[in-house]
Design an enzyme around this catalytic site. Structure first.
Site, mmCIF file in Angstrom:
data_model
loop_
_atom_site.group_PDB
_atom_site.id
_atom_site.type_symbol
_atom_site.label_atom_id
_atom_site.label_comp_id
_atom_site.label_asym_id
_atom_site.label_seq_id
_atom_site.Cartn_x
_atom_site.Cartn_y
_atom_site.Cartn_z
ATOM 1 N N ASP A 191 13.071 13.539 3.214
ATOM 2 C CA ASP A 191 13.025 14.614 2.203
ATOM 3 C C ASP A 191 14.273 15.495 2.332
ATOM 4 O O ASP A 191 15.086 15.318 3.235
ATOM 5 C CB ASP A 191 11.739 15.451 2.344
ATOM 6 C CG ASP A 191 11.644 16.156 3.687
ATOM 7 O OD1 ASP A 191 12.068 15.572 4.691
ATOM 8 O OD2 ASP A 191 11.147 17.299 3.738
ATOM 9 N N HIS A 516 11.612 5.145 3.682
ATOM 10 C CA HIS A 516 11.303 6.294 2.832
ATOM 11 C C HIS A 516 12.381 7.330 3.117
ATOM 12 O O HIS A 516 12.241 8.188 4.000
ATOM 13 C CB HIS A 516 9.908 6.836 3.168
ATOM 14 C CG HIS A 516 9.508 8.012 2.335
ATOM 15 N ND1 HIS A 516 8.865 7.889 1.130
ATOM 16 C CD2 HIS A 516 9.680 9.345 2.526
ATOM 17 C CE1 HIS A 516 8.656 9.089 0.618
ATOM 18 N NE2 HIS A 516 9.141 9.996 1.449
ATOM 19 N N ASP A 558 7.490 -2.048 5.489
ATOM 20 C CA ASP A 558 8.886 -1.768 5.110
ATOM 21 C C ASP A 558 8.986 -1.584 3.590
ATOM 22 O O ASP A 558 9.576 -2.393 2.890
ATOM 23 C CB ASP A 558 9.804 -2.897 5.583
ATOM 24 C CG ASP A 558 11.267 -2.608 5.248
ATOM 25 O OD1 ASP A 558 11.588 -1.433 4.975
ATOM 26 O OD2 ASP A 558 12.073 -3.558 5.244
ATOM 27 N N GLU A 567 9.346 6.299 7.171
ATOM 28 C CA GLU A 567 10.307 7.373 6.923
ATOM 29 C C GLU A 567 11.258 7.447 8.132
ATOM 30 O O GLU A 567 11.046 6.767 9.146
ATOM 31 C CB GLU A 567 9.583 8.718 6.727
ATOM 32 C CG GLU A 567 10.509 9.830 6.273
ATOM 33 C CD GLU A 567 9.797 11.068 5.719
ATOM 34 O OE1 GLU A 567 8.567 11.068 5.590
ATOM 35 O OE2 GLU A 567 10.520 12.042 5.401
#
Ligand code: 9MR
Length: 596
Positions: A191, A516, A558, A567
């Site tokens: 993020d 991610h 994956d 992530e």
């Protein structure tokens, strides 16, 4: 087991080996992920194990040249073992006595051959360098130029020159909506937000790597914009995040905001194009003490670089002292996002890192401040906190970082603190010796995976942190077998595990292709951004994505949907940086490579 061919092998021997010893079916073998091993390879004189998963009829295994023509070593497979945390059955192929440099594969008749691996004196250097470089790719407010970032070059992400004081963080001096500037730092993970608590444990671990192996890091080049200056690259990288952390302290009272964040997570797009408003959100005790610990450690480290960074060490120490005082005045201010959202707007739904216990943060901050200043008020707090137990480092549990620091500087501490350090040493060796017990029965012969609890959100960082604790045990005792055991977890992370993945992007033959990680998804480049450790198997599967396997040691997917297993995060990369670099730094001393 016997070595069939050594450096001195004659041509005749080779002919005999190739045509008489090898079963003919060997030539039809194909590459298989059923043979799991450290995909980078092994030092000449380090322990070497590959693991075959699933049913196997073969009795022997072979180490051959990469074209499968020359068999250089024959060994006997170990007994069948049923794994404790999945239905996997394994047999181990141990070839530690095979020491010749080169590129090879492991062949198991009827199963296939492994990926190509190396034996040589620098096998982990790529892992060591690329995991530090991983942080460069996480830099927030500067463009990543092609000469450093290669095909992953990109424009700057969030400038964070305009950041609003969120209602939860409002004070008389800085009311809601006040604009501050909080540029730079690393993106936390997949993020685009920046969290002090998670930066704390990450920076503490990276600084510890430097403080444990300063000579080694002096010459390590990671090809970043600062590589040609007089500062070790690992410190230059950490400094990029440190400067951001310093902006997160309220100069009026010394308290530290929990995070610099969007109200909600961005989409899976490149960072430069997102324009959502950014906020700093409520100050907290964990964030403030983690900040105090990191800045106290930084003050000690950057004191050696006063000429290059005039004033930096002093500013860090002042920041640490002010943060400490704020925490003394607010000893238990929890970050509770749910509660904050009930009374403030906008609601914040990004990562919480909401720690509720602060004993470990008190210990760590006090330890760093004591070692840097030698002021008794800090050692008193360390001693008080010793009544609590200690565990592996994680974002919510940082006490061990304080132990590491005390022990690193034990000989320079006053007598009373040396006694405390002895108790810390005892606790660490207790944990380390516990790890050794289970390796023999573990299906992958690793320290990792002796307990189901090892497999949680970011469990790969547990493997790395266990390895690092064993490195510390070696430093405390000089007993090499601790490093051998640390290496079992490095092998785990680089491929010897039930998933068959090398868990660092860009390394090995089979590594995550769909982490991610917003830049890796948004950049249109097939290969993900390299040097980043994914979270790993996590039977919690909180992301509710599609997992092909769901057992503790196989629950890894994956796919970029899977933020609970795939992530990447700065607090997981940091212990990986430590482990890979520690092993590289120690390889000659422990005899893994010959002294040239
Ligand atoms: O690593 C964190 C893990 O321990 C928590 O269980 C999880 C849920 O709260 O959050 C993880 O941290 C994430 C953070 O909140 C936001 N950035 C990505 C982090 C890694 O997934």
């Amino acid at each position: 087991m016997k070595v069939l061919s050594q450096r001195s092998a004659s041509a005749l021997q080779c002919v005999l080996i190739c045509f008489l010893v090898l079963p003919t079916q060997l030539f039809s073998q194909t590459v298989t992920s059923r043979i799991s091993l450290n995909q980078l390879g092994f030092y000449n004189f380090s322990p070497k194990t590959a693991v075959v998963t699933g049913p196997v009829n073969a009795v022997n295994f072979y180490i051959t040249s990469t074209n499968l023509r020359d068999t250089l070593y024959t060994g006997t497979l170990g007994p069948e073992v049923k794994s404790a945390y999945s239905n996997t059955i394994t047999k181990q192929a141990v070839f530690s006595t095979f020491t010749r440099s080169g590129s090879y594969v492991v062949v198991v008749p009827g199963v296939g051959h492994s990926y190509v691996f190396e034996i040589g004196n620098g096998v982990n250097s790529l892992a060591a360098i690329s995991t530090i470089k991983g942080y460069y790719y996480q830099r927030v407010s500067m463009p990543l130029e092609e000469k450093f970032a290669g095909k992953w070059h990109r424009s700057a992400g969030h400038p964070d020159a305009v950041v609003y004081i969120h209602a939860s963080a409002a004070t008389k001096e800085r009311p809601e909506g006040t604009i501050i500037s909080s540029p730079g730092g690393w993106y936390d993970a997949g993020d685009y937000n920046k969290y002090i608590v998670n930066s704390g444990v990450s920076m503490g671990t990276i600084f510890s790597a430097y403080e444990d192996f300063p000579e080694y890091f002096k010459t390590l080049n990671t090809n970043i914009p600062e590589s040609n200056d007089a500062i070790p690259d690992i410190l230059n990288e950490a400094l990029y995040n440190l400067r951001w952390m310093l902006t997160m302290q309220d100069p009026n009272d010394g308290g530290v905001y929990n995070k610099c964040t969007n109200a909600a997570f961005d989409g899976m797009v490149m960072p430069g194009i997102t324009k959502a408003p950014r906020y700093v959100v409520q100050k907290g005790t964990a964030a403030t003490l983690d900040f105090a610990a990191v800045t106290a450690q930084a003050a000690r480290i950057f004191k050696q670089y006063k000429r290059q960074f005039p004033g930096l060490a002093d500013s860090c120490l002042l920041a640490a002292t002010k943060a400490w005082q704020w925490a003394v005045d607010h000893p238990a201010m929890e970050y509770n996002q749910g509660a904050i959202n009930q009374v403030n707007k906008p609601e914040i739904s990004t990562g919480g890192y909401g720690d509720r216990t602060f004993n470990d943060e008190w210990l760590w901050a006090a330890a760093e401040l004591f070692v840097t200043t030698k002021e008794a008020r800090y050692s008193t707090v360390v001693n008080e906190q010793m009544k609590h137990g200690v565990g592996l480092p994680s974002w919510a549990n940082v006490g061990m970082l304080g132990y590491y620091t005390y022990l690193r500087f034990a000989t320079q501490l006053p007598a009373a603190a040396r006694d405390t350090a002895l108790r810390m040493k005892e606790r660490i060796l207790n944990i380390a010796n516990g790890y050794l017990q289970g390796v023999k029965t573990n299906a992958f012969a690793t320290v990792m995976g002796q307990s189901a609890r090892d497999f949680n959100w970011g469990g790969n960082s547990n493997a790395a942190n266990q390895g690092n604790l064993l490195i510390k045990a070696y430093q405390l005792t000089g007993e090499k077998h601790y490093v051998d055991h640390a290496l079992t977890n490095l092998d785990y992370l680089l491929g010897r595990n039930a998933t068959g993945y090398c868990f660092v992007t860009g390394l090995g033959s089979k590594s995550p292709m769909h982490p991610h990680h917003r830049p890796s998804v948004g950049d249109g480049i097939i290969e993900p951004v390299p040097g980043l450790l994914v979270g790993g198997p996590n039977p919690g599967m909180q992301d509710k994505c599609q997992y092909e396997f769901t057992e503790p040691e196989t629950a890894y997917a994956d796919i970029d949907c899977s933020y609970a297993s795939n992530e990447i995060a700065i607090n997981w990369n940091a212990p990986m940086v430590y482990l890979a670099n520690a092993v590289e730094a120690l390889k000659t001393k422990v005899g893994y490579v010959s002294k040239q």
